[in-house]
Design a protein around this motif. Structure first.
Motif, PDB file in Angstrom:
ATOM      1  N   ALA A 187       0.848  -1.196   0.000  1.00  0.00           N
ATOM      2  CA  ALA A 187       0.000   0.000   0.000  1.00  0.00           C
ATOM      3  C   ALA A 187       0.886   1.249   0.000  1.00  0.00           C
ATOM      4  CB  ALA A 187      -0.907   0.005   1.223  1.00  0.00           C
ATOM      5  N   MET A 188       0.246   2.376  -0.327  1.00  0.00           N
ATOM      6  CA  MET A 188       0.977   3.640  -0.368  1.00  0.00           C
ATOM      7  C   MET A 188       0.106   4.760   0.173  1.00  0.00           C
ATOM      8  SD  MET A 188       2.726   5.634  -3.622  1.00  0.00           S
ATOM      9  CE  MET A 188       4.233   4.669  -3.613  1.00  0.00           C
ATOM     10  N   LEU A 189       0.729   5.648   0.955  1.00  0.00           N
ATOM     11  CA  LEU A 189       0.093   6.877   1.400  1.00  0.00           C
ATOM     12  C   LEU A 189       0.733   8.051   0.669  1.00  0.00           C
ATOM     13  CD1 LEU A 189       0.024   6.314   5.287  1.00  0.00           C
ATOM     14  CD2 LEU A 189      -1.844   5.931   3.676  1.00  0.00           C
ATOM     15  N   LEU A 190      -0.086   9.020   0.310  1.00  0.00           N
ATOM     16  CA  LEU A 190       0.408  10.238  -0.336  1.00  0.00           C
ATOM     17  C   LEU A 190       0.070  11.445   0.523  1.00  0.00           C
ATOM     18  CD1 LEU A 190      -0.846   9.623  -4.005  1.00  0.00           C
ATOM     19  CD2 LEU A 190       1.397   9.064  -3.062  1.00  0.00           C
ATOM     20  N   THR A 191       0.965  12.384   0.602  1.00  0.00           N
ATOM     21  CA  THR A 191       0.640  13.640   1.277  1.00  0.00           C
ATOM     22  C   THR A 191      -0.090  14.563   0.303  1.00  0.00           C
ATOM     23  OG1 THR A 191       2.755  14.632   0.679  1.00  0.00           O
ATOM     24  CG2 THR A 191       2.648  13.475   2.793  1.00  0.00           C
ATOM     25  N   GLU A 192      -0.678  15.617   0.858  1.00  0.00           N
ATOM     26  CA  GLU A 192      -1.388  16.588   0.018  1.00  0.00           C
ATOM     27  C   GLU A 192      -0.502  17.122  -1.107  1.00  0.00           C
ATOM     28  OE1 GLU A 192      -4.019  19.551   2.256  1.00  0.00           O
ATOM     29  OE2 GLU A 192      -2.640  18.850   3.803  1.00  0.00           O
ATOM     30  N   SER A 193       0.735  17.470  -0.755  1.00  0.00           N
ATOM     31  CA  SER A 193       1.645  18.036  -1.754  1.00  0.00           C
ATOM     32  C   SER A 193       2.007  17.023  -2.827  1.00  0.00           C
ATOM     33  CB  SER A 193       2.922  18.541  -1.071  1.00  0.00           C
ATOM     34  OG  SER A 193       2.639  19.643  -0.251  1.00  0.00           O
ATOM     35  N   ALA A 194       2.099  15.727  -2.453  1.00  0.00           N
ATOM     36  CA  ALA A 194       2.387  14.693  -3.453  1.00  0.00           C
ATOM     37  C   ALA A 194       1.230  14.563  -4.440  1.00  0.00           C
ATOM     38  CB  ALA A 194       2.656  13.367  -2.754  1.00  0.00           C
ATOM     39  N   VAL A 195       0.003  14.583  -3.912  1.00  0.00           N
ATOM     40  CA  VAL A 195      -1.180  14.502  -4.784  1.00  0.00           C
ATOM     41  C   VAL A 195      -1.210  15.685  -5.733  1.00  0.00           C
ATOM     42  CG1 VAL A 195      -3.711  14.565  -4.820  1.00  0.00           C
ATOM     43  CG2 VAL A 195      -2.520  13.168  -3.125  1.00  0.00           C
ATOM     44  N   LYS A 196      -0.905  16.852  -5.207  1.00  0.00           N
ATOM     45  CA  LYS A 196      -0.912  18.064  -6.034  1.00  0.00           C
ATOM     46  C   LYS A 196       0.156  18.000  -7.114  1.00  0.00           C
ATOM     47  CE  LYS A 196      -0.710  23.105  -5.627  1.00  0.00           C
ATOM     48  NZ  LYS A 196      -0.531  24.255  -4.678  1.00  0.00           N
ATOM     49  N   GLN A 197       1.363  17.541  -6.758  1.00  0.00           N
ATOM     50  CA  GLN A 197       2.438  17.474  -7.746  1.00  0.00           C
ATOM     51  C   GLN A 197       2.132  16.435  -8.824  1.00  0.00           C
ATOM     52  OE1 GLN A 197       6.573  18.169  -6.776  1.00  0.00           O
ATOM     53  NE2 GLN A 197       7.099  16.105  -7.461  1.00  0.00           N
ATOM     54  N   MET A 198       1.487  15.337  -8.435  1.00  0.00           N
ATOM     55  CA  MET A 198       1.135  14.309  -9.413  1.00  0.00           C
ATOM     56  C   MET A 198      -0.036  14.719 -10.301  1.00  0.00           C
ATOM     57  SD  MET A 198       1.367  10.844  -7.110  1.00  0.00           S
ATOM     58  CE  MET A 198       2.923  10.102  -6.651  1.00  0.00           C
ATOM     59  N   GLY A 199      -0.796  15.714  -9.835  1.00  0.00           N
ATOM     60  CA  GLY A 199      -1.950  16.150 -10.612  1.00  0.00           C
ATOM     61  C   GLY A 199      -3.101  15.160 -10.580  1.00  0.00           C
ATOM     62  N   LEU A 200      -3.286  14.476  -9.430  1.00  0.00           N
ATOM     63  CA  LEU A 200      -4.321  13.445  -9.322  1.00  0.00           C
ATOM     64  C   LEU A 200      -5.627  14.040  -8.807  1.00  0.00           C
ATOM     65  CD1 LEU A 200      -2.168  10.607  -7.676  1.00  0.00           C
ATOM     66  CD2 LEU A 200      -2.559  11.026 -10.108  1.00  0.00           C
ATOM     67  N   VAL A 248      -2.807   3.016  -9.036  1.00  0.00           N
ATOM     68  CA  VAL A 248      -1.577   2.231  -8.994  1.00  0.00           C
ATOM     69  C   VAL A 248      -0.406   3.145  -9.350  1.00  0.00           C
ATOM     70  CG1 VAL A 248      -0.293   0.322 -10.013  1.00  0.00           C
ATOM     71  CG2 VAL A 248      -2.742   0.081  -9.561  1.00  0.00           C
ATOM     72  N   ILE A 249       0.556   3.189  -8.451  1.00  0.00           N
ATOM     73  CA  ILE A 249       1.779   3.964  -8.673  1.00  0.00           C
ATOM     74  C   ILE A 249       2.898   2.967  -8.923  1.00  0.00           C
ATOM     75  CG2 ILE A 249       3.346   5.692  -7.746  1.00  0.00           C
ATOM     76  CD1 ILE A 249       0.514   6.742  -8.061  1.00  0.00           C
ATOM     77  N   LYS A 250       3.492   3.065 -10.085  1.00  0.00           N
ATOM     78  CA  LYS A 250       4.552   2.125 -10.455  1.00  0.00           C
ATOM     79  C   LYS A 250       5.894   2.626  -9.939  1.00  0.00           C
ATOM     80  CE  LYS A 250       2.267   0.450 -14.654  1.00  0.00           C
ATOM     81  NZ  LYS A 250       2.114  -0.935 -14.197  1.00  0.00           N
ATOM     82  N   GLY A 251       6.541   1.817  -9.111  1.00  0.00           N
ATOM     83  CA  GLY A 251       7.874   2.131  -8.643  1.00  0.00           C
ATOM     84  C   GLY A 251       8.918   1.490  -9.525  1.00  0.00           C
ATOM     85  N   GLU A 252      10.174   1.609  -9.135  1.00  0.00           N
ATOM     86  CA  GLU A 252      11.249   1.057  -9.955  1.00  0.00           C
ATOM     87  C   GLU A 252      11.216  -0.465  -9.979  1.00  0.00           C
ATOM     88  OE1 GLU A 252      16.076   1.702 -10.467  1.00  0.00           O
ATOM     89  OE2 GLU A 252      15.025   2.504  -8.726  1.00  0.00           O
ATOM     90  N   PHE A 253      10.823  -1.083  -8.843  1.00  0.00           N
ATOM     91  CA  PHE A 253      10.822  -2.537  -8.764  1.00  0.00           C
ATOM     92  C   PHE A 253       9.459  -3.127  -8.432  1.00  0.00           C
ATOM     93  CE2 PHE A 253      14.991  -0.989  -7.242  1.00  0.00           C
ATOM     94  CZ  PHE A 253      15.791  -1.477  -8.265  1.00  0.00           C
ATOM     95  N   LYS A 254       8.456  -2.285  -8.115  1.00  0.00           N
ATOM     96  CA  LYS A 254       7.192  -2.812  -7.624  1.00  0.00           C
ATOM     97  C   LYS A 254       6.075  -1.810  -7.894  1.00  0.00           C
ATOM     98  CE  LYS A 254       7.590  -5.011  -3.806  1.00  0.00           C
ATOM     99  NZ  LYS A 254       7.395  -6.365  -4.325  1.00  0.00           N
ATOM    100  N   ASP A 255       4.842  -2.332  -7.977  1.00  0.00           N
ATOM    101  CA  ASP A 255       3.661  -1.474  -8.093  1.00  0.00           C
ATOM    102  C   ASP A 255       3.047  -1.286  -6.716  1.00  0.00           C
ATOM    103  OD1 ASP A 255       4.132  -1.493 -10.770  1.00  0.00           O
ATOM    104  OD2 ASP A 255       2.487  -2.841 -11.290  1.00  0.00           O
ATOM    105  N   TRP A 256       2.540  -0.062  -6.461  1.00  0.00           N
ATOM    106  CA  TRP A 256       1.946   0.280  -5.178  1.00  0.00           C
ATOM    107  C   TRP A 256       0.529   0.795  -5.402  1.00  0.00           C
ATOM    108  CZ3 TRP A 256       5.210  -0.798  -1.138  1.00  0.00           C
ATOM    109  CH2 TRP A 256       6.565  -0.928  -1.452  1.00  0.00           C
ATOM    110  N   HIS A 257      -0.376   0.480  -4.476  1.00  0.00           N
ATOM    111  CA  HIS A 257      -1.742   0.982  -4.603  1.00  0.00           C
ATOM    112  C   HIS A 257      -2.034   1.989  -3.485  1.00  0.00           C
ATOM    113  CE1 HIS A 257      -2.093  -2.473  -1.841  1.00  0.00           C
ATOM    114  NE2 HIS A 257      -3.190  -1.911  -1.369  1.00  0.00           N
TER     115      HIS A 257
END
Length: 788
Positions: free
Chosen positions: A553-566, A573-582
């Protein structure tokens, strides 16, 4: 008269003159001594900084490998590399003579019998002593780190573990797990090196404990290079720049940063060196010059203020045949004697406050009395100060014309602009600048200290993960909660006040593949938001007990959501370098790094890997007995390690130490500047009152009030202070405006700072001058006019 007799005559005459005017000689000496002491401390600090790592014989061929890459349109530069870079450079280019990797470690426990020692050291390659001249008291530098389970201790660490016993060849245990043999004892490290450690362990132990990482893109260690003679920095950079690109799908480049620039030129902006330690060196150099100049201005002002009293002396000497050059030497000799006495007093002052200065600046400088070079420099410093302070008075006083002086027609010049007035203005300009800068620096520190960092730090503490703590974490957590000692427990890869990892390797649906975004990266376990006091704005916290899939699982802060434009981040699903995170939750922003910087976008990954570095817990009561019981729980499940806890609030407060030291230094030197300036102003006011004593008597006879006379005698000085304020204010504003640009979170410079400083300056001037003005105003006019 030969030259020896002439010099002897100059010295005798100068001493008699100084003894006849004890009060003003004392003011001159004390003022110069204070200024010289401040300059001595600052110059010793500057010399210490310039000497950093300059004792290595191969310093011209030693470099640190730096990395650079483009992110968000800017070129970022950092001093870390991946683990394979060092061996890759040594194997791939004959121009490289040796490479050394170093990684800091503070989690090892060194154990000898019943003695346990937790301290910091480095894991490093065997070639460490081939690059760096850190002398071994015992052991062979060529082989000391060759064996897998060898360890090199500093002299101090060996004494702490073995006492007076011989350490060489003895066995100690690391983490109560592996036996290591002492193969070297290192002379205690000098204070002018970037390396600070208590032991060195071979790099091979990294692989043994599973810390070695073959990922070419994980830039988490320091790598140093020794180039062969004749190989230039430019040539080496042209050869090695694309090493990472050749071995991984990455755009990161590497380059060499020479040892000569490590301490002074290590700050980069958009890929280019823009400063570093040189900025603070320049600042301290300017302050040292200001302090010394202000002290010299005191001497100049008081010497020229006494011009009328010494005019007849000059006239008689000239009539008796003395040339101007001999008078110049006479007055210069007086200033040199004062400077010599002041220099001795300055050394005593500097030595007495050296401990305080070292603690404030976080250095360990000493006054090198045993070095001949120091005494030669000190003598030069005294002579320079004496000539600087005495040159203007010498040429001013020796220029008097004997005819006018002896006829009684000599008068001091009362022009609107005189050198003396200019010097007073310069002196108080520096003082006012220091006052304004001190106020603004402290306002900035208080502003940031009261910033909401998003974390509830009340009763929040943490310990670093060591030994069996990770293996027994669930047992520790359950017992702490069931005992009622704490209200919540969690663990993360680093303390919540620190940033140990960041990345720009995340991708998600809708992300522009050409855009790189960097995020602060945390590894998080259950109960993170509850323990840290953060708000869950959408979704939920990570909970592997109820949701086993929350390991990814993954938690996002307000600023992360804003920077991602979500728009709807939950479930994405956020794809990391070695794994996918939800994404399971969005939480409020918090500030783990520098509180002076803007809020960073943060991602928190679930506990997929056991890469935790800190356990955090919120105490029910912050009392010694509760902490003792908490420590017993940790010791129960991790017996080989002492319980060492840290309060989050204290860790956060420590981030202000650098700026607080700057503020304290500014305050101290502001105080010194004001003190020296006021001593000079007091002496000038005294002479002014003496020279105008008959005028005051006439005015009193004609009916002038005490208040009118005080105003008359004080107005001239207040005008000079006001002019100094007008000059200092824009200069101080420009300096502080430039300084504040280094902080994204900063104050506005309010006009009231300048208004308050102006009032303080006027009050200081009035307080300094008023005593002599009142004394003159209250004097008996009959005594002043009796000779008339």
């Amino acid at each position: 008269m030969n030259s020896g007799d002439r010099i002897n005559n100059y010295v005798k005459t100068s001493c008699r003159t100084l003894l006849r005017n004890k009060t003003f000689s004392a003011i001159n000496i004390i003022g110069l001594a204070i200024g010289m002491a401040g300059a001595i401390l600052l110059l010793l600090w500057i010399q210490n900084i310039y000497s950093f790592d300059q004792f290595h014989t191969k310093k011209d061929r030693i470099y640190q490998v730096y990395s650079r890459d483009k992110s968000a349109g800017q070129i970022e530069v950092w001093g870390g590399t991946s683990h394979p870079v060092g061996p890759g450079l040594k194997a791939g280019w004959p121009q490289v003579e040796e490479t050394v990797r170093m990684v800091w470690v503070g989690a090892f426990i060194l154990k000898k019998g019943d003695t346990q020692l937790q301290t910091q050291g480095f894991l490093t390659d065997p070639g460490f002593f081939s690059l760096f001249d850190l002398p071994l008291l015992k052991g062979d530098p060529h082989t000391a780190l060759n064996r897998p389970h060898s360890i090199v201790l500093t002299e101090k660490t060996a004494a702490r573990l073995f006492g007076k016993e011989e350490a060489m060849g003895k066995v100690i245990r690391i983490d109560s797990n592996i036996n290591f043999t002492v193969t070297g004892v290192l002379k205690q490290l000098p204070n002018n090196t970037r390396f600070g450690f208590d032991y060195l362990v071979p790099w091979s132990y990294m692989k043994e404990i599973g810390w070695e990482n073959d990922d070419w893109t994980n830039t988490s260690i320091a790598t140093y290079v020794l180039l062969k003679p004749g190989v230039t920095e430019a040539k080496a950079n042209a050869l090695i720049g694309n090493l990472i690109k050749k071995n991984a799908k990455a755009t990161t480049e590497i380059f060499l940063h020479p040892m000569a620039k490590w301490q002074l030129w290590s700050h980069f902006e958009n890929g280019k060196i823009v400063g570093g330690g040189i900025d603070i060196v320049r600042l301290f150099g300017i302050i040292a010059a200001f302090i010394l100049l202000i002290a010299c201005i005191n001497y100049m002002n008081m010497s020229t203020a006494r011009s009328e009293k010494r005019a007849k002396e000059v006239g008689i000497r000239k009539v008796a045949g003395a040339g101007r050059h001999s008078l110049v030497f006479q007055f210069i000799s007086e200033s040199l004697i004062i400077a010599l006495v002041a220099g001795i007093l300055a050394l005593l002052i500097a030595q007495s406050v050296l401990g305080w200065f070292n603690s404030l600046t976080d250095v360990a400088i000493t006054i090198p009395y045993h070095h001949t070079g120091f005494w030669l420099a000190a003598l030069g410093f005294v002579v320079f100060t004496g000539i600087l302070a005495g040159s203007y008075p010498a040429f001013y006083l020796s220029a008097f014309r004997p005819v006018k002086v002896l006829k009684g027609t000599f008068k001091a010049v009362h022009a609107m602009v005189t050198p003396r007035k200019v010097l007073v203005v310069v002196q108080f300009t520096f003082a006012i600048i220091f006052i304004i800068c001190t106020v603004i620096i402290y306002r900035q520190i208080l502003h940031v200290q009261h910033r909401d960092v998003g974390i509830n730090m009340d009763k929040l503490a943490f310990v670093y993960v060591k030994g069996n703590m990770s293996k027994n974490y669930r047992l520790i957590k359950n017992e702490l909660l069931s005992s009622g000692l704490v209200t919540s427990v969690t663990r993360t890869n680093s303390p919540v006040t620190d940033i140990w990892a960041d990345t720009d390797r995340y991708t998600w649906e809708g992300k522009d593949p050409q855009t790189r975004m960097r995020f602060v990266q945390f590894l998080s376990d259950d109960d993170f938001t509850q323990t840290m006091g953060l708000k869950v704005l959408a979704g939920r916290d990570i909970n592997t007990n109820l949701y086993p899939t929350d390991s990814t699982a993954m938690l996002l802060t307000e600023s992360a959501v804003k920077q991602m434009g979500l728009q709807q981040p939950l479930g994405m699903v956020i794809k990391g370098e070695f794994k996918d995170w939800h994404v399971v939750g969005v939480i409020s922003d918090f500030i783990p790094g520098s509180p002076f910087q803007p809020v960073a976008p943060i991602v928190l990954q679930g506990p997929d890997k056991d890469w935790f570095g800190a356990v955090s817990f919120r105490l029910k009561k912050e009392t010694p007995d509760v902490l003792e019981k908490v420590g017993q729980v940790f010791k129960k499940y991790n017996p080989d390690y002492p319980f060492e806890y840290h309060f989050t609030k204290e860790a956060h407060t420590n981030k202000f130490r650098g700026q607080q030291s700057t503020g304290e230094l500014a305050a101290v030197f502001a105080g010194l500047t004001i003190l020296i300036s006021c001593m000079g102003l007091f002496a000038l006011a005294t002479y002014m009152a003496e020279n105008r004593i008959k005028e005051v008597g006439v005015r009193k006879v004609l009916g002038a009030s005490v208040a009118a006379i005080v105003t008359l005698l004080s107005t001239g000085f207040l005008k000079l202070v006001f002019i100094a304020f007008l000059v200092a204010s824009p200069l101080a504003w420009w300096m502080m405006h430039s300084w504040l640009q280094h902080f994204a979170y900063r104050i506005d410079i309010g006009w009231w700072v300048f208004g308050l400083t102006g009032l303080v300056s006027v009050f200081i001037a009035i307080a300094t001058v008023s005593y002599q003005a009142l004394k003159a105003a209250l004097s008996n006019p009959v005594k002043a006019l009796r000779s008339e």
